[in-house]
Motif scaffolding. Structure first.
Motif, PDB file in Angstrom:
ATOM      1  N   ASN A   1       0.865  -1.143  -0.002  1.00  0.00           N
ATOM      2  CA  ASN A   1      -0.013   0.136  -0.005  1.00  0.00           C
ATOM      3  C   ASN A   1       0.903   1.288   0.067  1.00  0.00           C
ATOM      4  O   ASN A   1       0.811   1.926   0.919  1.00  0.00           O
ATOM      5  CB  ASN A   1      -1.002  -0.206   1.001  1.00  0.00           C
ATOM      6  N   GLY A   2       1.609   1.428  -0.976  1.00  0.00           N
ATOM      7  CA  GLY A   2       2.716   2.464  -1.097  1.00  0.00           C
ATOM      8  C   GLY A   2       1.955   3.615  -1.768  1.00  0.00           C
ATOM      9  O   GLY A   2       2.761   4.601  -1.732  1.00  0.00           O
ATOM     10  N   ALA A   3       1.174   3.564  -2.688  1.00  0.00           N
ATOM     11  CA  ALA A   3       0.824   4.685  -3.492  1.00  0.00           C
ATOM     12  C   ALA A   3       0.140   5.835  -2.389  1.00  0.00           C
ATOM     13  O   ALA A   3      -0.943   5.626  -1.775  1.00  0.00           O
ATOM     14  CB  ALA A   3      -0.504   4.302  -4.484  1.00  0.00           C
ATOM     15  N   GLN A   4       0.549   7.098  -2.715  1.00  0.00           N
ATOM     16  CA  GLN A   4       0.064   8.017  -1.895  1.00  0.00           C
ATOM     17  C   GLN A   4       0.427   9.359  -2.366  1.00  0.00           C
ATOM     18  O   GLN A   4       1.506   9.536  -3.114  1.00  0.00           O
ATOM     19  CB  GLN A   4       0.934   8.165  -0.397  1.00  0.00           C
ATOM     20  N   VAL A   5      -0.402  10.325  -2.262  1.00  0.00           N
ATOM     21  CA  VAL A   5      -0.023  11.752  -2.643  1.00  0.00           C
ATOM     22  C   VAL A   5      -0.336  12.761  -1.658  1.00  0.00           C
ATOM     23  O   VAL A   5      -0.718  12.403  -0.672  1.00  0.00           O
ATOM     24  CB  VAL A   5      -1.328  12.197  -3.878  1.00  0.00           C
ATOM     25  N   LYS A   6       0.413  13.891  -1.929  1.00  0.00           N
ATOM     26  CA  LYS A   6       0.249  14.938  -1.266  1.00  0.00           C
ATOM     27  C   LYS A   6      -1.089  15.834  -1.040  1.00  0.00           C
ATOM     28  O   LYS A   6      -1.274  16.270  -2.061  1.00  0.00           O
ATOM     29  CB  LYS A   6       1.675  16.000  -1.220  1.00  0.00           C
TER      30      LYS A   6
ATOM     31  N   HIS B   1      -8.528  14.035  -3.922  1.00  0.00           N
ATOM     32  CA  HIS B   1      -8.792  12.643  -4.374  1.00  0.00           C
ATOM     33  C   HIS B   1      -7.942  11.649  -4.675  1.00  0.00           C
ATOM     34  O   HIS B   1      -8.287  10.935  -5.554  1.00  0.00           O
ATOM     35  CB  HIS B   1     -10.203  12.857  -5.373  1.00  0.00           C
ATOM     36  N   GLY B   2      -6.604  11.913  -4.421  1.00  0.00           N
ATOM     37  CA  GLY B   2      -5.801  10.925  -4.644  1.00  0.00           C
ATOM     38  C   GLY B   2      -5.421   9.744  -3.733  1.00  0.00           C
ATOM     39  O   GLY B   2      -6.191   9.859  -2.700  1.00  0.00           O
ATOM     40  N   PRO B   3      -4.655   8.667  -4.045  1.00  0.00           N
ATOM     41  CA  PRO B   3      -4.701   7.637  -3.164  1.00  0.00           C
ATOM     42  C   PRO B   3      -3.758   7.786  -2.024  1.00  0.00           C
ATOM     43  O   PRO B   3      -3.072   8.653  -1.970  1.00  0.00           O
ATOM     44  CB  PRO B   3      -3.861   6.659  -3.898  1.00  0.00           C
ATOM     45  N   SER B   4      -3.886   7.161  -0.695  1.00  0.00           N
ATOM     46  CA  SER B   4      -3.768   7.389   0.252  1.00  0.00           C
ATOM     47  C   SER B   4      -2.972   5.827   0.948  1.00  0.00           C
ATOM     48  O   SER B   4      -3.495   4.782   0.552  1.00  0.00           O
ATOM     49  CB  SER B   4      -4.425   8.226   1.312  1.00  0.00           C
ATOM     50  N   ASN B   5      -1.969   6.133   1.841  1.00  0.00           N
ATOM     51  CA  ASN B   5      -1.715   4.699   2.136  1.00  0.00           C
ATOM     52  C   ASN B   5      -2.327   4.273   3.509  1.00  0.00           C
ATOM     53  O   ASN B   5      -1.865   3.376   4.202  1.00  0.00           O
ATOM     54  CB  ASN B   5       0.054   4.717   2.288  1.00  0.00           C
ATOM     55  N   ASN B   6      -3.294   4.706   3.690  1.00  0.00           N
ATOM     56  CA  ASN B   6      -4.026   4.226   4.794  1.00  0.00           C
ATOM     57  C   ASN B   6      -5.097   3.124   4.615  1.00  0.00           C
ATOM     58  O   ASN B   6      -6.071   2.773   5.629  1.00  0.00           O
ATOM     59  CB  ASN B   6      -4.659   5.400   5.808  1.00  0.00           C
ATOM     60  N   LYS B   7      -5.150   2.567   3.265  1.00  0.00           N
ATOM     61  CA  LYS B   7      -6.011   1.866   3.107  1.00  0.00           C
ATOM     62  C   LYS B   7      -5.858   0.480   3.502  1.00  0.00           C
ATOM     63  O   LYS B   7      -4.613  -0.067   3.302  1.00  0.00           O
ATOM     64  CB  LYS B   7      -6.317   1.832   1.804  1.00  0.00           C
TER      65      LYS B   7
END
Length: 204
Positions: free
Chosen positions: A45-50, A88-94
């Motif tokens: 779960n590495g995809a993450q945006v600021k 609305h980008g991906p976060s690594n808390n999923k």
């Protein structure tokens, strides 16, 4: 009724052992659920945006609220600005993990073993041991089965046997406490030490 094939020390096939009757009553869906859960647990779960709160800057209002003929703006961290935050980008808390209870894990393993037995790909041997620790000796055991890929399951592997199997691409040596339905399903055939097999059957 699924049967496991007994191997002697030279890996020559002999008699058969029947699996417990209740193995025939297990539903395939248990294996499906376990594999789905197992693969989900491997997902990274590495995809993450600021977001606008994480990008630098934005301490000063970019221009006056009125009089400039432009839309009002409060911060350059807004997603409408180049270099601003992403909305609305991906976060690594999923969390991708899927829960499965102990009973379903057990049923999934038993179904996977039954599947191999029905295909004539489940083998039982007294001991899996490569005293020399040499890969070529482990390969000779694998080759004598004539199978495309083999999962070897021991009660507790010793260091020499582990080293002998370590570099064989089409084989995997697993201890009994590591055995699961996914491993069984992933290999073309399974060779289990007699003590491990008896424990699995007794557990049923």
């Amino acid at each position: 009724m699924g049967k496991a094939i007994i191997l002697n020390e030279e890996f020559i096939k002999g008699d058969t052992i029947e699996l417990p009757h209740h193995y025939d009553e297990i539903k395939e869906h248990n294996l499906y659920l376990y594999i789905k859960s197992y693969l989900a647990s491997l997902r990274s779960n590495g995809a993450q945006v600021k977001t606008r709160g994480k990008v630098s800057g934005g301490g000063k209002k970019p221009w006056a609220q009125k009089g400039g003929g432009r839309a009002r703006a409060g911060s350059i961290t807004s997603p409408v600005f180049v270099g601003g935050g992403v909305s609305h980008g991906p976060s690594n808390n999923k969390n991708y993990n899927l829960k499965i209870n102990k009973k379903q894990k057990k049923l999934a393993l038993e179904y996977a073993l039954k599947q191999k037995a029905d295909e004539g790909k489940l083998f039982v041997i007294d001991s899996i041991n490569v005293e020399s620790g040499k890969t070529k000796d482990a390969f000779s055991q694998f080759k004598s089965l004539g199978e495309r890929s083999v999962l070897f399951v021991t009660q507790l592997s010793n260091e020499k046997t582990f080293l002998a199997f370590r570099n064989l691409q089409s084989c995997y040596l697993a201890d009994a406490n590591e055995l699961n339905a996914y491993l069984v399903a992933a290999f073309r055939s399974v060779v289990i030490e007699k003590a491990v097999f008896e424990e699995l059957v007794k557990r049923g």
